[in-house]
Design a protein around this motif. Sequence first.
Motif, short mmCIF file in Angstrom:
data_model
loop_
_atom_site.label_atom_id
_atom_site.label_comp_id
_atom_site.label_asym_id
_atom_site.label_seq_id
_atom_site.Cartn_x
_atom_site.Cartn_y
_atom_site.Cartn_z
N LEU A 1 36.61 43.98 46.53
CA LEU A 1 37.24 42.60 46.21
C LEU A 1 36.96 42.06 45.08
CD1 LEU A 1 38.95 40.09 47.32
CD2 LEU A 1 36.72 39.35 48.49
N VAL A 2 37.65 41.50 44.32
CA VAL A 2 37.60 40.84 42.67
C VAL A 2 37.80 39.55 42.80
CG1 VAL A 2 37.60 41.11 40.26
CG2 VAL A 2 37.78 43.33 41.75
N THR A 3 36.94 38.52 42.51
CA THR A 3 37.27 37.32 42.83
C THR A 3 37.12 36.47 41.45
OG1 THR A 3 36.77 37.07 45.01
CG2 THR A 3 36.82 34.95 44.06
N THR A 4 38.07 35.94 40.84
CA THR A 4 37.98 35.32 39.43
C THR A 4 38.14 33.62 39.52
OG1 THR A 4 40.27 35.67 38.83
CG2 THR A 4 38.62 37.20 38.26
N ASP A 5 37.37 33.07 38.54
CA ASP A 5 37.86 31.60 38.59
C ASP A 5 37.53 31.40 36.91
OD1 ASP A 5 38.62 29.16 39.47
OD2 ASP A 5 36.40 28.62 40.15
N ILE B 1 40.96 36.86 34.72
CA ILE B 1 41.41 38.00 35.26
C ILE B 1 41.17 39.35 34.24
CG2 ILE B 1 43.54 39.42 36.19
CD1 ILE B 1 44.28 36.61 37.68
N VAL B 2 41.86 39.00 33.09
CA VAL B 2 41.97 40.17 32.21
C VAL B 2 40.60 40.41 31.57
CG1 VAL B 2 42.72 40.52 29.74
CG2 VAL B 2 44.18 39.59 31.38
N TYR B 3 39.75 39.26 31.21
CA TYR B 3 38.21 39.63 31.03
C TYR B 3 37.41 40.41 32.15
CZ TYR B 3 33.28 38.55 30.12
OH TYR B 3 31.93 38.66 29.91
N THR B 4 37.72 40.09 33.53
CA THR B 4 37.11 40.84 34.35
C THR B 4 37.53 42.07 34.56
OG1 THR B 4 36.72 38.41 35.54
CG2 THR B 4 36.79 40.55 36.92
N LEU B 5 39.00 42.33 34.46
CA LEU B 5 39.35 43.64 34.78
C LEU B 5 38.84 44.49 33.65
CD1 LEU B 5 42.83 43.21 36.35
CD2 LEU B 5 40.53 43.68 37.53
N GLU B 6 38.89 44.21 32.39
CA GLU B 6 38.11 44.87 31.43
C GLU B 6 36.71 45.11 31.61
OE1 GLU B 6 39.00 42.41 27.88
OE2 GLU B 6 40.94 43.52 27.78
N LYS B 7 35.92 44.14 31.93
CA LYS B 7 34.55 44.56 32.25
C LYS B 7 34.46 45.25 33.46
CE LYS B 7 32.82 41.99 28.72
NZ LYS B 7 32.17 42.67 27.73
N LEU B 8 35.11 45.26 34.26
CA LEU B 8 34.65 46.02 35.82
C LEU B 8 35.46 47.16 35.72
CD1 LEU B 8 34.75 43.17 38.31
CD2 LEU B 8 32.81 44.20 37.22
N ARG B 9 36.24 47.67 34.52
CA ARG B 9 36.94 48.92 34.64
C ARG B 9 36.26 50.11 35.02
NH1 ARG B 9 40.84 50.35 29.53
NH2 ARG B 9 42.00 52.00 30.74
N PRO B 10 34.87 50.28 34.94
CA PRO B 10 34.39 51.54 35.40
C PRO B 10 34.36 51.37 37.15
CG PRO B 10 33.04 50.53 33.98
CD PRO B 10 33.99 49.66 34.19
N TYR B 11 34.45 50.04 37.66
CA TYR B 11 34.53 50.06 39.22
C TYR B 11 35.89 50.08 39.75
CZ TYR B 11 29.45 48.32 38.73
OH TYR B 11 28.31 48.20 38.06
#
Length: 115
Positions: free
Chosen positions: A16-20, A66-76
């Motif tokens: 679960l990825v939660t962004t704000d 969202i974009v920043y988070t998905l880039e940083k969490l790409r390995p996950y």
Amino acid sequence: MSEPVLRAPDFDKPFLVTTDASERGVGAVLMQEGPDQEFHPVVFLSKKLSEKESNWSVSEKECYAIVYTLEKLRPYVWGWHFHLQTDHAALQWLHTTTGNNKKLIRWNKLSKILI
């Protein structure tokens, strides 16, 4: 001794990825459900917005989170099942719109590549 704050990822379970976003920054939490049926953090992320980024609209900031988070969490998240949660309902139209905000449209295309 207390339990650790962060849990190790279990790639057999969905994430679960939660962004704000706020006026001055963006943040996110990558979580997974534990054996106690509670969600536990795996990774915390945050980034202070630049002066220029701070002037973006609320939708742009939320989308950037969202974009920043998905880039940083790409390995996950790359190639794994996950749910994305945001408190900004206006972003739901992104997956179906052709819109006219070039920044949001570009990020929408990028997020589809990252997912």
